[in-house]
Scaffold this motif. Structure first.
Motif: not given
Length: 227
Positions: A125, A129, A132-133, A176-177, A179-180, A183-184
């Motif tokens: 995860r 993340l 994604m950043k 959670k990942t 969902s994020e 969005v990303a």
């Protein structure tokens, strides 16, 4: 009676001595593995490989010390150290796009292996993340795919009991990942369209569209094609 109690006392003294040695070694294993995991996150796979090689040697030494001492083999600090080792080894293999290691080949029990593999989902995860950043949505999605593949394999397993809690945490992290990542992905598409539109405006300002007819056609813009 005195002979029996002396024997018990000597045995307990031996156990305590081995416990002190294995406790110190377990801490060293955890430290090596955590630094190795950080190296993997930083992209320093050569350094990670060296640290994991050191950890492998220490795990072998740990089990050698435990020979003849079944009282300590399933101690919590032993399990924690070896699970950390499994997690680091699996992460290293995944990042190198290799098959995850076989528990028999790295010398750990199947239960310890399963629990350590489950912990790998949390680190994956972090990878997702980070991607994604950096705007690397495809790479983030790849890590999510690894998370789901691991979870799908352990989802039907009910043993050992400690697995249920880790499995529930893993499922929550995956949701959670997802969902994020959704969005990303949306933000990335919007940003791409903004950049596309900005490029069009720059082209107009620089006089790249000189023909009046062509300019008029381009300025009669269907905004929907940018969104």
């Amino acid at each position: 009676m005195e002979e029996i109690l002396n024997k018990v006392e000597n045995r307990l003294r031996e156990i305590n001595l081995v416990k002190e040695k294995t406790l110190a070694l377990s801490r060293e294993i955890i430290l090596s593995c955590r630094k190795g995991i950080q190296d993997i996150h930083n992209g320093d796979l050569d350094d990670a490989r060296k640290r994991l090689r050191v950890a492998s040697r220490k795990v072998r030494n740990l089990y050698r010390l435990l020979e003849g001492f079944p009282e300590l083999k399933n101690a919590g600090y032993i399990e924690n150290a070896v699970q950390e080792y499994v997690e680091a080894k699996c992460l290293y293999s995944i990042e190198r796009r290799k098959t995850i290691p076989d528990p028999d080949k790295i010398g750990v029990s199947y239960i310890t292996y399963l629990l350590g593999l489950c912990d790998t989902i949390g680190e994956l995860r972090r990878f997702s993340l980070d991607a994604m950043k950096e705007g690397e949505i495809d790479r983030a999605n790849d890590y999510l795919g690894f998370m789901e593949r691991i979870y799908n394999h352990i989802a039907e397993m009910d043993y050992p009991p400690a697995l249920k809690r880790k499995r529930d945490i893993a499922r929550s992290l995956i949701e959670k990942t997802k969902s994020e990542l959704a969005v990303a992905s949306c933000e990335k598409r919007i940003q791409d369209k903004i950049e596309e539109f900005r490029g069009f405006l720059d082209a107009v300002e620089k006089g790249k569209l000189r023909e009046k007819g062509k300019l008029k056609k381009e300025m009669d813009l269907d905004v929907d094609r940018f969104w």
